[in-house]
Write a protein that holds these residues in place. Structure first.
Motif, short mmCIF file in Angstrom:
data_model
loop_
_atom_site.label_atom_id
_atom_site.label_comp_id
_atom_site.label_asym_id
_atom_site.label_seq_id
_atom_site.Cartn_x
_atom_site.Cartn_y
_atom_site.Cartn_z
N UNK A 134 -102.79 -20.41 -39.29
CA UNK A 134 -103.72 -20.73 -38.37
C UNK A 134 -103.01 -22.19 -37.82
N UNK A 135 -102.35 -22.95 -37.84
CA UNK A 135 -101.70 -23.94 -36.74
C UNK A 135 -100.61 -23.26 -36.12
N UNK A 136 -100.07 -22.54 -36.82
CA UNK A 136 -99.19 -21.24 -35.45
C UNK A 136 -99.82 -21.02 -34.90
N UNK A 137 -101.18 -20.07 -35.10
CA UNK A 137 -102.11 -19.07 -34.13
C UNK A 137 -102.28 -19.76 -33.06
N UNK A 138 -102.61 -21.02 -33.43
CA UNK A 138 -103.13 -21.99 -31.77
C UNK A 138 -102.16 -22.83 -30.87
N UNK A 139 -101.13 -22.89 -31.58
CA UNK A 139 -99.89 -23.92 -30.85
C UNK A 139 -98.86 -23.35 -30.41
N UNK A 140 -97.89 -22.06 -30.98
CA UNK A 140 -97.02 -21.35 -31.35
C UNK A 140 -96.64 -21.43 -29.67
N UNK A 141 -97.33 -21.05 -28.19
CA UNK A 141 -97.32 -21.29 -26.84
C UNK A 141 -96.84 -22.32 -26.81
N UNK A 142 -97.22 -23.63 -26.58
CA UNK A 142 -96.96 -24.88 -26.86
C UNK A 142 -95.92 -25.94 -27.22
N UNK A 143 -96.06 -25.12 -28.95
CA UNK A 143 -95.36 -26.35 -29.63
C UNK A 143 -94.15 -25.39 -30.35
N UNK A 144 -93.25 -25.97 -30.74
CA UNK A 144 -92.10 -25.04 -30.92
C UNK A 144 -91.12 -26.19 -32.04
N UNK A 145 -91.41 -27.41 -32.60
CA UNK A 145 -90.80 -28.34 -33.37
C UNK A 145 -91.82 -28.31 -34.37
N UNK A 146 -90.28 -27.91 -35.57
CA UNK A 146 -91.39 -28.26 -37.13
C UNK A 146 -92.08 -29.04 -37.49
N UNK A 147 -91.25 -30.47 -37.06
CA UNK A 147 -91.51 -31.60 -37.17
C UNK A 147 -93.18 -31.66 -36.81
N UNK A 148 -93.32 -31.31 -35.60
CA UNK A 148 -94.90 -31.67 -35.18
C UNK A 148 -95.62 -31.01 -35.67
N UNK A 149 -95.78 -29.35 -36.71
CA UNK A 149 -96.71 -29.03 -37.44
C UNK A 149 -96.72 -29.80 -38.77
N UNK A 150 -95.46 -30.66 -38.93
CA UNK A 150 -96.02 -30.80 -40.25
C UNK A 150 -96.25 -32.66 -39.92
N UNK B 196 -89.02 -21.74 -50.25
CA UNK B 196 -89.72 -21.43 -51.15
C UNK B 196 -90.61 -19.63 -51.50
N UNK B 197 -91.20 -19.86 -50.45
CA UNK B 197 -92.47 -19.02 -50.77
C UNK B 197 -92.34 -17.39 -49.59
N UNK B 198 -91.96 -17.72 -48.64
CA UNK B 198 -91.05 -16.71 -47.50
C UNK B 198 -89.59 -15.82 -47.35
N UNK B 199 -88.34 -17.60 -47.52
CA UNK B 199 -87.60 -16.77 -48.10
C UNK B 199 -86.88 -17.39 -46.55
N UNK B 200 -87.44 -18.37 -44.99
CA UNK B 200 -86.83 -18.82 -43.51
C UNK B 200 -87.82 -20.06 -43.99
N UNK B 201 -86.76 -20.59 -42.96
CA UNK B 201 -87.69 -21.46 -41.94
C UNK B 201 -88.98 -21.50 -41.30
N UNK B 202 -89.25 -22.72 -41.40
CA UNK B 202 -90.71 -22.77 -39.95
C UNK B 202 -90.18 -22.84 -38.47
N UNK B 203 -89.11 -23.16 -38.31
CA UNK B 203 -87.99 -22.89 -36.82
C UNK B 203 -88.59 -20.50 -37.16
N UNK B 204 -87.46 -20.31 -37.39
CA UNK B 204 -88.03 -19.28 -37.48
C UNK B 204 -89.07 -18.34 -37.47
#
Length: 338
Positions: free
Chosen positions: A191-207, A223-231
């Protein structure tokens, strides 16, 4: 062990390409890398075991499972036990996924969700029915009888509806969003990515916004998606960029700026790295083979102003080289899918 690559390639009707291809899947243990395609893919895996690298994520698969891929997506299989079944590739010229999903009430359930798991385990009678539908599509494509495309299209639609029901049922059984991979943090992250992905790319901000540590967010995503927040954030940005390239007349520079990249060339290199082609090629090629209509990709949300603090973004492009304006061919700005 040598890597094997299929000759699936790109759908191009100007060279006699077909918008539907259904083939038998028979792969021995080792690495198997299908050629990058501009088609949607449904891998119906009846037997076998291993891992599938899809984009930047890696997911385990086993016998009696489905794998869904989207156009221009990188895919590689790491096969531990011989894999057999059928694979169906179809272009938006054959079936527009977005329009069909809207009509059937299952938008985004199977294809193109960066925070979704593309592998769907099957069992019981429903699984048998789905595999039989895939086999029927393959027979129609091979035999080319009367109205074979219409028959194959009908079978494909039923297959996608049944797969969507199964995925939705799995989510309801866990009382979660079917695309959140079973963890409430991922649903909030989505949900947060959908709102902010055009402005925020840093996983630390999302955390910080999710009130967890970057390490915790990274661990859950891995563990759940086999990838990284950045990806995941990057995948959402590129999905939006693809939609803009095919549905608007905006330049590559304008699209890059909207998703937070001051340097158009840097954005173009990033796009090519993960889509396999440049933004300009993507727009021109798909527009021409679609006859000016649009590729089937979800649209996203309305524009949001960019942040004033570039330190928020951990992967800011180098500045000073983004003044060259790409002049793409002008596709029709139709909003109609299909």
């Amino acid at each position: 062990m040598a890597r094997r690559r299929t000759n699936t390639g790109m759908y191009d009707p100007r060279r006699g390409g077909e918008p539907l291809r259904a083939t038998t899947l028979a792969v021995e243990p080792g690495e198997f890398e299908p050629s990058r395609s501009n088609c949607f893919g449904v891998y119906c895996i009846e037997s076998g075991r291993g891992n599938a690298s899809v984009g930047e994520a890696r997911h385990p698969f086993a016998a009696r499972s489905l794998l869904f891929t989207v156009p221009y997506q990188y895919v590689r299989f790491h096969v531990d036990e011989p894999m057999a079944g059928n694979v169906v590739h179809f272009h938006a010229n054959f079936l527009c996924v977005e329009t069909f999903h809207a009509e059937a009430g299952c938008a985004g359930a199977l294809f193109g969700d960066p925070l979704g798991v593309p592998v769907l385990p099957l069992d019981g009678g429903e699984g048998a029915e789905i595999f039989e539908l895939a086999a029927r599509i393959a027979r129609e494509d091979a035999e080319r009888g009367l109205a074979y495309r219409e028959a194959a299209l009908a079978y494909l639609k039923v297959l996608l509806v049944l797969a969507t029901r199964r995925k939705s049922a799995d989510g309801e059984a866990c009382e979660i969003d079917p695309g959140s991979a079973g963890h409430p943090l991922l649903a909030r992250f989505r949900a947060l990515i959908e709102v902010e992905y055009r402005r925020r790319r840093a996983p630390a901000w999302y955390a910080r916004e999710l009130h967890v540590s970057p390490k915790t967010l990274g661990r859950v995503v891995r563990e759940r998606l086999g990838t990284t927040p950045t990806a995941l954030i990057r995948a959402r940005i590129l999905t939006h960029a693809k939609w803009e390239l095919l549905h608007t007349l905006r330049s590559v520079k304008e699209i890059a700026a909207e998703v937070g990249f001051d340097d158009e060339l840097y954005f173009s290199r990033l796009f090519k790295k993960f889509a396999g082609v440049s933004p300009t090629f993507f727009r021109e090629f798909e527009t021409e083979i679609r006859g000016g209509s649009n590729l089937s990709i979800p649209s996203g949300v309305p524009s949001i102003p960019r942040p004033t603090d570039p330190a928020e973004n951990e992967t800011d492009a180098p500045r000073g080289s983004g003044d060259r304006r790409v002049a793409p061919r002008r596709p029709r700005a139709s909003r109609t899918e299909g």
